[in-house]
Structures are given as C-alpha cells and as structure tokens.
Design an enzyme around this catalytic site. Structure first.
Site, PDB file in Angstrom:
ATOM      1  N   CYS A   2      -3.445  14.298   1.691  1.00 30.49           N
ATOM      2  CA  CYS A   2      -3.227  15.419   0.951  1.00 30.49           C
ATOM      3  C   CYS A   2      -1.897  16.145   1.337  1.00 30.49           C
ATOM      4  O   CYS A   2      -1.545  15.639   2.535  1.00 30.49           O
ATOM      5  CB  CYS A   2      -4.414  16.656   1.619  1.00 30.49           C
ATOM      6  SG  CYS A   2      -5.946  16.012   0.962  1.00 30.49           S
ATOM      7  N   ARG A  27       3.266  10.077  -0.959  1.00 26.91           N
ATOM      8  CA  ARG A  27       1.939   9.950  -0.015  1.00 26.91           C
ATOM      9  C   ARG A  27       0.540   9.661  -0.696  1.00 26.91           C
ATOM     10  O   ARG A  27      -0.365   9.114   0.000  1.00 26.91           O
ATOM     11  CB  ARG A  27       1.606  11.607   0.567  1.00 26.91           C
ATOM     12  CG  ARG A  27       2.810  11.973   1.401  1.00 26.91           C
ATOM     13  CD  ARG A  27       2.751  13.556   1.410  1.00 26.91           C
ATOM     14  NE  ARG A  27       1.650  13.980   2.364  1.00 26.91           N
ATOM     15  CZ  ARG A  27       1.735  14.224   3.622  1.00 26.91           C
ATOM     16  NH1 ARG A  27       2.883  14.242   4.207  1.00 26.91           N
ATOM     17  NH2 ARG A  27       0.487  14.572   4.153  1.00 26.91           N
ATOM     18  N   TRP A  72      -6.021  13.970  -1.882  1.00 26.78           N
ATOM     19  CA  TRP A  72      -6.173  12.415  -1.503  1.00 26.78           C
ATOM     20  C   TRP A  72      -7.708  12.610  -1.035  1.00 26.78           C
ATOM     21  O   TRP A  72      -7.998  13.195   0.073  1.00 26.78           O
ATOM     22  CB  TRP A  72      -5.333  11.607  -0.397  1.00 26.78           C
ATOM     23  CG  TRP A  72      -6.017  10.269  -0.169  1.00 26.78           C
ATOM     24  CD1 TRP A  72      -6.513  10.216   1.163  1.00 26.78           C
ATOM     25  CD2 TRP A  72      -5.859   9.170  -0.481  1.00 26.78           C
ATOM     26  NE1 TRP A  72      -6.945   8.960   1.214  1.00 26.78           N
ATOM     27  CE2 TRP A  72      -6.296   8.405   0.413  1.00 26.78           C
ATOM     28  CE3 TRP A  72      -5.103   8.696  -1.782  1.00 26.78           C
ATOM     29  CZ2 TRP A  72      -6.599   6.759  -0.010  1.00 26.78           C
ATOM     30  CZ3 TRP A  72      -4.865   7.407  -2.071  1.00 26.78           C
ATOM     31  CH2 TRP A  72      -5.876   6.546  -1.036  1.00 26.78           C
ATOM     32  N   ASN A  96      -4.813  20.699   4.169  1.00 29.90           N
ATOM     33  CA  ASN A  96      -4.900  19.317   4.338  1.00 29.90           C
ATOM     34  C   ASN A  96      -5.642  18.946   5.784  1.00 29.90           C
ATOM     35  O   ASN A  96      -5.299  19.574   6.894  1.00 29.90           O
ATOM     36  CB  ASN A  96      -3.322  18.750   4.738  1.00 29.90           C
ATOM     37  CG  ASN A  96      -2.982  17.259   5.013  1.00 29.90           C
ATOM     38  OD1 ASN A  96      -4.065  16.510   5.092  1.00 29.90           O
ATOM     39  ND2 ASN A  96      -1.890  17.206   5.691  1.00 29.90           N
ATOM     40  N   GLY A  97      -6.551  18.040   5.863  1.00 33.06           N
ATOM     41  CA  GLY A  97      -7.271  17.834   7.128  1.00 33.06           C
ATOM     42  C   GLY A  97      -8.508  17.677   7.048  1.00 33.06           C
ATOM     43  O   GLY A  97      -8.941  17.252   5.843  1.00 33.06           O
ATOM     44  N   GLU A 483      -5.639 -12.448  12.232  1.00 41.13           N
ATOM     45  CA  GLU A 483      -5.128 -11.262  11.642  1.00 41.13           C
ATOM     46  C   GLU A 483      -3.362 -11.186  12.244  1.00 41.13           C
ATOM     47  O   GLU A 483      -2.673 -11.014  11.301  1.00 41.13           O
ATOM     48  CB  GLU A 483      -5.709  -9.850  11.858  1.00 41.13           C
ATOM     49  CG  GLU A 483      -5.052  -8.580  11.532  1.00 41.13           C
ATOM     50  CD  GLU A 483      -4.881  -8.476   9.969  1.00 41.13           C
ATOM     51  OE1 GLU A 483      -5.440  -9.479   9.479  1.00 41.13           O
ATOM     52  OE2 GLU A 483      -4.193  -7.594   9.570  1.00 41.13           O
ATOM     53  N   LYS A 487      -0.450 -11.458   9.498  1.00 42.24           N
ATOM     54  CA  LYS A 487       0.802 -10.452   9.642  1.00 42.24           C
ATOM     55  C   LYS A 487       2.096 -10.990   9.376  1.00 42.24           C
ATOM     56  O   LYS A 487       3.027 -10.677   8.931  1.00 42.24           O
ATOM     57  CB  LYS A 487       0.584  -9.484  10.447  1.00 42.24           C
ATOM     58  CG  LYS A 487      -0.696  -8.237  10.545  1.00 42.24           C
ATOM     59  CD  LYS A 487      -0.274  -7.296   9.462  1.00 42.24           C
ATOM     60  CE  LYS A 487      -0.812  -7.633   8.142  1.00 42.24           C
ATOM     61  NZ  LYS A 487      -2.349  -7.341   7.826  1.00 42.24           N
ATOM     62  N   GLU A 490       3.104 -13.032   6.301  1.00 41.77           N
ATOM     63  CA  GLU A 490       3.200 -11.957   5.250  1.00 41.77           C
ATOM     64  C   GLU A 490       4.720 -11.399   5.115  1.00 41.77           C
ATOM     65  O   GLU A 490       5.253 -11.503   4.135  1.00 41.77           O
ATOM     66  CB  GLU A 490       2.079 -10.692   5.063  1.00 41.77           C
ATOM     67  CG  GLU A 490       0.818 -10.929   4.409  1.00 41.77           C
ATOM     68  CD  GLU A 490       0.082  -9.522   4.463  1.00 41.77           C
ATOM     69  OE1 GLU A 490      -0.147  -9.179   5.503  1.00 41.77           O
ATOM     70  OE2 GLU A 490      -0.200  -9.160   3.364  1.00 41.77           O
ATOM     71  N   HIS A 506      -9.203 -29.817  18.979  1.00 40.56           N
ATOM     72  CA  HIS A 506      -9.673 -30.645  18.148  1.00 40.56           C
ATOM     73  C   HIS A 506      -8.736 -31.102  16.890  1.00 40.56           C
ATOM     74  O   HIS A 506      -9.281 -31.206  15.776  1.00 40.56           O
ATOM     75  CB  HIS A 506     -11.002 -29.982  17.368  1.00 40.56           C
ATOM     76  CG  HIS A 506     -12.106 -29.806  18.339  1.00 40.56           C
ATOM     77  ND1 HIS A 506     -12.750 -30.866  18.805  1.00 40.56           N
ATOM     78  CD2 HIS A 506     -12.555 -28.811  19.041  1.00 40.56           C
ATOM     79  CE1 HIS A 506     -13.555 -30.526  19.871  1.00 40.56           C
ATOM     80  NE2 HIS A 506     -13.519 -29.262  19.830  1.00 40.56           N
ATOM     81  N   LYS A 605       0.106  -5.078  -3.476  1.00 39.95           N
ATOM     82  CA  LYS A 605      -0.849  -4.206  -2.517  1.00 39.95           C
ATOM     83  C   LYS A 605      -2.553  -4.358  -2.794  1.00 39.95           C
ATOM     84  O   LYS A 605      -3.159  -4.394  -1.930  1.00 39.95           O
ATOM     85  CB  LYS A 605      -0.343  -2.844  -2.362  1.00 39.95           C
ATOM     86  CG  LYS A 605      -1.263  -2.113  -1.436  1.00 39.95           C
ATOM     87  CD  LYS A 605      -0.755  -2.021  -0.265  1.00 39.95           C
ATOM     88  CE  LYS A 605      -1.798  -1.620   0.915  1.00 39.95           C
ATOM     89  NZ  LYS A 605      -1.747  -1.836   2.236  1.00 39.95           N
TER      90      LYS A 605
END
Ligand code: AGP
Length: 610
Positions: A2, A27, A72, A96-97, A483, A487, A490, A506, A605
C-alpha cells in the site's frame, strides 16, 4: 505494498494527489482512492488503475487538502468497498500496514453500534477515531484523538487522517511503516516514500516510529509519544526518480532482499501465540478432526516455490507427522497421481497465476482433494480455486528472482507445520514455544546478515568468473542448496547445480576440479558432522569450498576456503538465514558480471503459459 499520500497547501489537492499516486504505482496495487476536504469530505475510490480513478473524478474539485491511497490487498479482496480511504462519519483515513488486533477492536466497535462496510483491518482505525472524538466524555480534537487511538493499535501503521470539523488539517502517525513529509513552497506533502512528491519538492522530514504530527496551511508540527513538540531535521533528497523507487538500492532485487526482516515480520504478525505454544491459522478451513485424520499432504509448486515446498515436506513430516509428497506442477498435471478424495494438496505460488500450478491444482481437485493455497497476491486465480488461502504478506516483488516471497513462504510452512503438529498431538506446547521464539528471532538475525553483506560481496567477486558452481546441503539445507543454485543460474547465468550432499559421490564428484566452487551449507544441526565429511570429500578433489556456517563455529574454517556466516540459530530455522546469504551471493555475482539483475534474459516474473 500500500502507498499513502497527502497534501495541504495553496494548490488544488486532487491533481497533486493523483500525480503522487501515479508515482507510487511501481509498488504494485489493485485499487486506489482519494478524499479531499473543503467544507466537507469528498471521497472517490475504485478497483483498478489510477487511470480508472481519474475517470470517476469530477472535472474540477475545489479543495486544498487531501489524502490518497494505492491498496495492495492484505485483509479483504480487491473490491471498491475495501479500497481506502475508509470513513467514519466526518473522518477519512488512509493506512499502510497491518493492524494485528483489529478483530478484537472490531467486535468492541460493533457493540458500540458502528457498522463496518469493508473487510479491512483499516476501517477499525476510522471508527475508533470517531469514537474517541465524538462519543467520549469530552470532544477531542483530531490530533489528540489520533494519539489516543494509536495507543490501542497493535501492528504496523502509517496513517494520514482528515476530519470535516478541522478543515485544512491533516494528521499523521507512524509505527513500523514508512512515512515521510515533503516541504514545498506551495504546501506540505505526506507519503509512504519520497517518489510520490519528488516532482514538487526534494526537502523532506522523515517521521520516526511512534511520532504523531499535524500539517496545517503554513505549519507542520511533529510530536514524540509523550506529546513533546520535536525540532525535526530537514533533509534534501539527492536521488533521481528511478533511484528513489528503489529506495536508493541499485536494483529491486537488492531492495527486496533488504525488505526481508519486515516482510517476515508481516507474514507472522498476529499469528504466533508464544505463551500458548500455538499458531493462529484462522484462514485454514480444516477442522481439528480433519487435521487429526490427515493421511497425506501433496505440495504442488514450480521453481523457487517448489524449493520452499521441499523444505515444507521435511517440516510437515518432522513437526506434524504428516506424510508429505512434493510434486513439480508441470509433471504432476500429466502424471497419473494416486489420489483419493479427502486428501490435502498445498499449492505454493507467489504470483497465484503460474499456469502449471493452476492446472495441477485443478487436476487434484478433480479427484476430490481439498487445496490450500499459499500465495502473495490477494485475489489471484489460485485464491479463487482453493478451499483455504494463506497469504505471505511480503508486499509486491518486482525483481524476477524471488527472494522475499521465498522466505515468507518458508515462514508460512513453519507456522502450518506447527499448527498441524499441535492439533495432531505430535508437537508439545514446549517444543512449539521454542520454535515460535526462534521464528520471532529471524527478522533480527537477517538484519545482522544484511549489515555484514560486504564479506558476501567479496566472495562473490572472487569467484564471479567461474563457469560452474555446486551447492550442497543435507536435510533442511538441501532445499536451500537447490534454491541457492537456482538464484545463481537465474541472474548470473553461471551453470549451478544444487545437490543433496550425500549424493555427490554418486556421480557429480566426477565434475569437480579446482575451478569449481562448491557452496556447502554447513550450519549446526544433526547432519553437521556428515556435512564435514562431504566437505572433506570435495576438498580431496581440489575444489574450492565456500561454507555457510554459524558465527560461533570455529571448526569449519580448518576445512574450507571461505566461510560466510549466519548468526547462531536453531537448526530448524537456520535455513531461512542461509537462503538470505545465498541470495546475496547470487546478487553480487550477477552484479560483478554486469548482468541484467531485475529482468534476467528469457525469464518472466509470472509464468502464465504452459
Ligand atoms: C524464482 O526466482 C523464479 N522466478 C521462478 O522459479 C518462480 O519461482 C516460478 O516461476 C514459480 O512462480 P510462482 O511462485 O509465482 O508460482
């Protein structure tokens, strides 16, 4: 996330508010609104873009004071009734929060006769303010009412408020959500970040936590929590608009990595009941009986979300005693899964729109399975096709490489596993309490890693010219190795493979040379000694080993070339910390190579096609 804006000055407020809201579009948002104050309050709000909001505004609004908001969604779907500003006769407010105790406050206010029009947590603030101003023994002014109201709020907030009884006055307050005041020649601005009003002024005052203030034509006052008037310093912003959107960070990815202490805090806010040793999971539409009799859970996801799910499998099995399978959505949809009705699937998708994940969920539902969605986007497709939705409250993620949404997904998985473990009687209250305490420590521990990121940068630069990388880990650190490799691939285009450390012998050992860095996640835990053996195996092939280890581990440096440290931590929660180290390693490697970090080649995305 937000965004709030406000204006008090000599110019017409509406065009300034609209322009400021447009500057906050980056945002991410799903609805927007403004209130202007002349003699009375006029509010306009809608779902959709700022352009849609402009369409419903009268041609010329004569008002010199106003507030605005881009929403948001966190509590309540993206619908006009949930868009801000929120009103309570004569009061209009943007926020906002997240207000953690809004349900308790809401119940109390309903008893006092207030009628709620939205599903948001924010509306309680408006009614609470109204109650303070008009229903108490004596009538309060807006500033005093705001001060009294925020003393009852738990959670985070940056608010801007108008009251029809105080024309020309805007009152603001903050705690754990950003708020900055702009000082222009023609008036004063309030906003969640400086980009909103950079076009009008570069002179700013940063509002700190627990401060409250009022802007009136030609004056601004800011008070500390005891009501003392503060002499706040004025700063000049040197950033250009693009730098300001990234809050001064070079890339959105770096900004989002730095947002993790806050995004994790938001994700667990109000849910971890430390004293009781339980987790509040109101969004979960599964009865205790259903949880007790659960025979199997199937996690469905892609990419980074799959890696989170792989850790989720270990958590559900260890903490809740639920047999768990982890499925790759693009495979699952064409396989012949053996599912019977009444089974549980858990779809993890930050966007809520990944085509393969949606198709796999549809397929599982055709067998009669109940689905829980874990997503970051309120109102996304997955939310409409699931029985329960648990939101990661990470805020919009703009960098293509998932960072803060990944760690927020992990937090949800910890909470879900603890909740199920308690209901099933697998986890004692004491064990749950200890885990909860350790989850609450994560934001502070991540902050420490961020404060010392230079050592990660040096390491990344040292090995940025390598062609191949390996990432190894055991148990909970195995998904983190996957992960870490994803990263790096990518965004730096270096070939990287994540492996279960015990699997190296192995096959992959054949690939190791002195030119292959191996990142070994060797944090404290019951597989630590086994990891040391794997590290020795790797060193025997002359490969370079970069270890991720705890700060208090003095043993590890004897065996490896570089050590990247995380603060002392619990075995169960250290994977979240290690993943932040690996995000930074990937980021600084890509930076050293001059790659397009926020928009890597060939990647999107949100993958909405098969
Ligand atoms: C993560 O860095 C990637 N961009 C990608 O693997 C992503 O996690 C995957 O496409 C799944 O997206 P989702 O979480 O939105 O479903």
């Amino acid at each position: 996330m937000c965004g709030i804006v406000g204006y008090v000055g000599k110019e017409l407020a509406a065009p300034i508010l609209i322009e400021s809201l447009k500057r906050l579009e980056y945002r991410g948002y799903d609805s927007a609104g403004i209130t202007v104050l002349n003699e009375s309050l006029e509010t306009y709000k809608t779902v959709g873009k700022i352009a849609d909001l402009e369409l419903i505004l009268p041609e010329r609004i004569i008002a010199y004071t106003g507030i605005g908001h881009t929403r948001w969604a966190t509590h309540g779907k993206p619908e006009t009734k949930n868009a801000h500003p929120h009103m309570s006769s004569g009061i209009s407010l943007v926020h906002n929060g997240i207000i953690e105790n809004y349900l308790q406050l809401k119940e109390r206010l309903i008893e006092c006769g207030y009628v709620f029009e939205s599903d948001t947590d924010t509306e309680v603030i408006a009614h609470l303010l109204n109650n303070k101003m008009y229903k108490g023994a004596k009538k309060l002014d807006l500033l005093t009412a705001v001060r009294e109201t925020i003393s009852e709020l738990e959670g985070s907030y940056a608010i801007a408020v108008l009251c029809s009884d105080e024309p020309g006055c805007l009152v603001f307050a903050r705690k754990d959500s950003p708020l900055v005041i702009g000082i222009g020649d023609d008036g004063y601005y309030a906003a969640s970040d400086v980009t909103a009003f950079l076009k009008y002024t570069r002179k700013v005052i940063y509002v700190d936590d627990h401060e409250v203030g009022a802007i009136r034509p030609g004056s601004i006052e800011i008070f500390d929590p005891r009501g003392n008037l503060l002499a706040k310093e004025m700063h000049t912003v040197e950033w250009d608009l693009e730098a300001a959107e990234k809050a001064g960070y070079e890339h959105f990815m770096l900004k989002e990595i730095h947002e993790q202490p806050a995004s994790i805090q938001n994700t667990f806010a109000g849910k971890l009941l430390e004293l009781e040793g339980t987790v509040k999971m109101d969004e979960l539409y599964l009865s205790p009986e259903q949880i007790k009799h659960l025979r199997r859970a199937t996690i469905i996801a892609c990419g980074t979300s799959w890696n989170a799910g792989a850790l989720g499998k270990y958590l559900f099995e260890k903490l809740a005693g639920v047999h768990t399978d982890i499925e790759t959505a693009s495979e699952f949809r064409y396989a012949s899964p053996v599912l019977c009705g009444e089974e549980l699937t858990i779809a993890i998708t930050q966007s809520g729109e990944t085509a393969d994940t949606l198709a796999a969920v549809r397929s599982s539902r055709s067998y009669g399975c109940r689905n829980i969605a874990i997503t970051n986007v309120v109102g996304s497709t997955i939310t409409r096709e699931s029985d329960s939705v648990i939101y990661t409250r990470a805020g919009p993620e703009i960098g293509v490489a998932a960072t803060k949404t990944f760690t927020a997904q992990l937090i949800i998985l910890y909470m879900l596993a603890i909740h199920m473990g308690r209901v099933r009687g697998v986890l004692s209250a004491g064990e749950a309490k200890s885990l909860i305490v350790n989850i609450k420590r994560i934001p502070g521990q991540i902050q420490k890693i961020l404060n010392r990121k230079e050592s990660i940068r040096e390491c990344a630069e040292q090995f940025a010219d390598k062609r191949d990388y390996f990432f190894i880990g055991r148990y909970l650190n195995f998904p983190i190795a996957l992960e870490g490799a994803l990263k790096l691939k990518e965004i730096s285009y270096i070939h990287a493979e994540g492996y279960a450390a015990g699997e190296l012998k192995h096959g992959p050992l054949a690939l190791l040379t002195e030119d292959t860095p191996v990142v070994a996640i060797a944090t404290r835990g019951h597989t630590y000694d086994k990891m040391l053996s794997n590290i020795k195996e790797v060193k025997a092939r002359n490969a370079t080993v970069i270890a991720v280890a705890n700060e208090d581990d003095t043993e590890i440096e004897k065996y490896v070339d570089v050590v990247l440290r995380i603060p002392p931590s619990h075995e169960m929660t250290s994977p979240v910390l290690s993943s932040v180290v690996l995000q930074l390693l990937a980021y600084y490697t890509a930076l050293a190579k001059g790659c397009s970090i926020d928009k890597p080649r060939n990647l999107a995305k949100s993958v909405t096609v098969e």
